[in-house]
Write a protein that holds these residues in place. Structure first.
Motif, PDB file in Angstrom:
ATOM      1  N   ASP A   1      -9.346   7.981  -0.932  1.00 41.96           N
ATOM      2  CA  ASP A   1      -8.726   9.261  -0.707  1.00 41.96           C
ATOM      3  C   ASP A   1      -8.012  10.053  -2.015  1.00 41.96           C
ATOM      4  O   ASP A   1      -7.991  11.199  -1.879  1.00 41.96           O
ATOM      5  CB  ASP A   1      -7.575   9.014   0.266  1.00 41.96           C
ATOM      6  N   LEU A   2      -7.463   9.148  -2.794  1.00 38.43           N
ATOM      7  CA  LEU A   2      -7.003   9.787  -4.103  1.00 38.43           C
ATOM      8  C   LEU A   2      -7.848  10.135  -5.229  1.00 38.43           C
ATOM      9  O   LEU A   2      -7.699  10.896  -6.100  1.00 38.43           O
ATOM     10  CB  LEU A   2      -5.973   8.702  -4.494  1.00 38.43           C
TER      11      LEU A   2
ATOM     12  N   LEU B   1       0.235   4.073  -2.746  1.00 35.28           N
ATOM     13  CA  LEU B   1      -1.022   4.833  -2.272  1.00 35.28           C
ATOM     14  C   LEU B   1      -0.834   6.025  -1.448  1.00 35.28           C
ATOM     15  O   LEU B   1      -1.508   7.033  -1.682  1.00 35.28           O
ATOM     16  CB  LEU B   1      -2.083   3.889  -1.702  1.00 35.28           C
ATOM     17  N   GLY B   2       0.109   5.949  -0.589  1.00 31.77           N
ATOM     18  CA  GLY B   2       0.406   7.181   0.032  1.00 31.77           C
ATOM     19  C   GLY B   2       1.260   8.213  -0.622  1.00 31.77           C
ATOM     20  O   GLY B   2       0.886   9.367  -0.634  1.00 31.77           O
TER      21      GLY B   2
ATOM     22  N   GLN C   1      -7.487  -8.338   3.286  1.00 27.59           N
ATOM     23  CA  GLN C   1      -7.227  -7.255   4.303  1.00 27.59           C
ATOM     24  C   GLN C   1      -6.410  -5.982   3.592  1.00 27.59           C
ATOM     25  O   GLN C   1      -6.740  -4.817   3.552  1.00 27.59           O
ATOM     26  CB  GLN C   1      -6.537  -7.654   5.649  1.00 27.59           C
ATOM     27  N   THR C   2      -5.511  -6.387   2.732  1.00 26.73           N
ATOM     28  CA  THR C   2      -4.701  -5.517   1.805  1.00 26.73           C
ATOM     29  C   THR C   2      -5.890  -4.734   0.925  1.00 26.73           C
ATOM     30  O   THR C   2      -5.856  -3.587   0.633  1.00 26.73           O
ATOM     31  CB  THR C   2      -3.787  -5.948   0.982  1.00 26.73           C
TER      32      THR C   2
ATOM     33  N   LYS D   1      -9.944   1.869   0.569  1.00 29.00           N
ATOM     34  CA  LYS D   1      -9.931   3.222   1.458  1.00 29.00           C
ATOM     35  C   LYS D   1      -8.936   3.909   0.746  1.00 29.00           C
ATOM     36  O   LYS D   1      -9.568   5.341   0.664  1.00 29.00           O
ATOM     37  CB  LYS D   1      -9.685   2.727   2.882  1.00 29.00           C
ATOM     38  N   LEU D   2      -7.821   4.073   0.535  1.00 28.26           N
ATOM     39  CA  LEU D   2      -6.830   4.912   0.094  1.00 28.26           C
ATOM     40  C   LEU D   2      -6.992   5.256  -1.206  1.00 28.26           C
ATOM     41  O   LEU D   2      -6.633   6.362  -1.596  1.00 28.26           O
ATOM     42  CB  LEU D   2      -5.387   4.348   0.218  1.00 28.26           C
TER      43      LEU D   2
ATOM     44  N   ILE E   1       0.694  -1.082   0.014  1.00 29.23           N
ATOM     45  CA  ILE E   1      -0.080   0.064  -0.047  1.00 29.23           C
ATOM     46  C   ILE E   1       1.020   1.406   0.102  1.00 29.23           C
ATOM     47  O   ILE E   1       0.215   2.412  -0.073  1.00 29.23           O
ATOM     48  CB  ILE E   1      -1.094   0.012   1.303  1.00 29.23           C
TER      49      ILE E   1
ATOM     50  N   GLN F   1      -7.790  -1.860   2.473  1.00 23.94           N
ATOM     51  CA  GLN F   1      -6.799  -0.563   2.627  1.00 23.94           C
ATOM     52  C   GLN F   1      -6.653  -0.061   1.464  1.00 23.94           C
ATOM     53  O   GLN F   1      -6.814   1.092   1.377  1.00 23.94           O
ATOM     54  CB  GLN F   1      -5.430  -1.221   3.333  1.00 23.94           C
TER      55      GLN F   1
END
Lengths: 266, 266
Positions: free
Chosen positions: B184-185, B150-151, B173-174, B180-181, B147, B177
Motif C-alpha cells: 500500500d505504501l 505502517l498505518g 501472520q504479522t 500487504k501494508l 503494524i 500483514q
C-alpha cells in the motif's frame, strides 16, 4: 475485574492473557477478552479457529452500540453516562465465543498509510471506562507491545495491570517504563509475571532488576510450549505444568483485586 | 540506502538492525541509525552506554533543525523543499556516535495519558522523506513492534524493508500483514530475515509459510546470543557466527538496493 496484560513485544503477553481467560472461564465466570493490539493474535492463542476469528467485528466499528449502551458517544467528554451498561450480552455477531470466553478485537490497520489507530483506541478506552463488571466477571485486555498505549491511556480504568517480563535487559527496561506510566494513569495494582524463566538463578536476577514491582507468578520456559506455538496450538491445551502456573497467577490475582472467590458472587 | 527493519515484537528487529549498522560502519560507510520505537532499546544493542544514550535529543524535539535543513516545517504539505539536506553532519548533541554509527531516537512516551506519538511519527516520516543519502550512506530505522507504523507510513520512503520472522505462527501472520501494508505504501523491496531458526526443517517451514517474500538471510538460534542478552552485551561483540550471518544479509541487501559496493562510491 478488569485486567490489562502489558510488556515488551514477544515476552508472552498473549499467552498469559489467553491462559488466564481460559481458567477464569473454566470456573464458570463470564469472561471477555479484548485484543487491543492491531497486530492481533489473541484469538489464535485462545484456540479460536481462523475462520471464526475473521468474522469478529472490531470494537472500532461498534460506535453506535457503545452510544446506545452508555448513553454517550465514545470520544465525547462530559455528559451523563449510564453507570452499568451490560457487556455480557454483547451481540454474538460482535464477538466470537470459544471455550467459554467472549472475544473482541480492537481493530487492525486496514491500509498502509491510512493513519494511526488513535480514534479506535479512544473508543476502546471509553468502553473500558464505562463497563461496570459484576464481581464475578472478568475482562482481560491484551495490550499492544511496548508503551505507546500508556500514552493513550487505553488501560487507565483497569483494576490491575500485569507486566510480563522475560530474562534479559530489554523487557526489564520496558517494565520500568510501564511502571512509571501506569502510575501516571493512576493504576496502582501493577504486578510482574516472570515468563520463559529457566531456573531459580534467572528468576532471582529478574526480581533483583525490578525490586519495586511485586511478582504475581512465574512461568517456566518449556520446549513443549515452543513446539505448541510452532504447530499453532494453544499451550493451554498441551502443557499441564503451564496451566498450573497460570492457575496460581489467577488465584493471586483474584485475591489481590478482591474478585468473588467463586462464580456465584454477584 | 534507507532501510526499515520491521516485524512482530520480540522477533529480533533490534538485534538485526544493530548488527547491520555495525557492519556497514566497519566498511567505512557513514551510517545513521534511528530508533523509531518509543519503547527504545537500539542504543543498548549498538553497544552505546546508558549514560550516553540518555543524552540523545529525540527527533521529535528537532522541529527547528528539520525546517532549517529542508526549508519546510515537518507536518506541512506542499511548498518547495531543499532536495538534499545533509544528515551526516547532524550536531553531535542530537545524536550519539558509537562504533562509527550515528544514533538518533524518535522519542518515547514521557507521561501516561499524554496522548499518542502521531506528531512525532509525522516528523520522522518527513525527515526520512527529505533525506537524500549519498550512494555509500546507510540509514537504518528500527521500527515499532507490529503494524501500526505502517498505518502511519513512517517508512514509506525507504529503499527496502526487512521483515524479521521467527519460527511460529504469530510472526508469520504479522509478516503477511506487513507485506500487504508495505505494498500500500509503495515499498516494493521487502525481504524476510529468518531469525532464531534451529535447523533446516524450521527454516523450510518458515519459507513455506511465506512463499511470496524473498528470504535475504537466516540467523540461527544460539545459546551464546541468549546469554549475551542476559548480560546486556551486544551479540555482535560475542558471537562471530552471528556476525557472519548478518554480513551475508548486508551483502545481499547492498546488491539488491544497488548501494555502492564500497565506501568510495559517491
Amino acid at each position: 475485574m478488569k485486567i490489562a496484560v502489558t510488556g515488551k513485544g514477544g515476552v508472552g503477553k498473549t499467552t498469559v492473557a489467553a491462559g488466564l481467560a481460559r481458567l477464569f472461564a473454566q470456573e464458570g465466570r463470564p469472561v471477555i477478552t479484548i485484543d487491543a493490539d492491531p497486530d492481533a493474535n489473541l484469538a489464535a492463542a485462545l484456540g479460536i479457529d481462523p475462520e471464526a476469528a475473521a468474522r469478529i467485528v472490531p470494537i472500532a466499528k461498534m460506535s453506535e452500540l457503545i452510544a446506545e449502551r452508555t448513553g454517550s458517544k465514545p470520544g465525547t467528554t462530559g455528559g451523563i453516562y449510564k453507570l452499568n451498561p451490560r457487556v455480557d450480552d454483547l451481540p454474538d455477531e460482535l464477538s466470537v465465543k470459544a471455550h467459554g470466553v467472549k472475544h473482541l478485537v480492537l481493530g487492525t490497520v486496514e491500509k498502509g498509510g491510512s493513519g494511526c489507530i488513535c480514534p479506535e483506541s479512544t473508543m476502546l478506552k471509553a468502553l473500558m471506562k464505562h463497563v461496570i463488571v459484576r464481581r464475578d466477571e472478568v475482562v482481560i485486555m491484551d495490550m499492544e507491545a511496548g508503551i505507546e498505549h500508556l500514552g493513550r491511556g487505553t488501560s487507565a480504568s483497569v483494576d490491575a495491570m500485569l507486566v510480563v517480563v522475560e530474562p534479559g535487559q530489554r523487557s526489564v527496561q520496558t517494565a520500568r517504563q510501564i511502571q512509571k506510566l501506569a502510575a501516571d494513569l493512576g493504576v496502582t495494582r501493577v504486578f510482574l509475571v516472570l515468563n520463559k524463566v529457566r531456573d531459580a538463578a534467572e528468576e532471582g536476577e529478574l526480581r533483583a532488576h525490578l525490586p519495586d514491582l511485586p511478582v504475581i507468578g512465574t512461568v517456566l520456559e518449556r520446549e513443549s510450549i515452543r513446539k505448541a506455538d510452532l504447530a499453532g496450538r494453544s499451550p493451554f491445551d498441551v502443557e499441564p505444568a503451564f496451566v498450573a502456573e497460570i492457575a496460581a497467577i489467577k488465584e493471586r490475582l483474584a485475591a489481590e483485586v478482591g474478585v468473588a472467590a467463586d462464580a456465584s458472587g454477584k
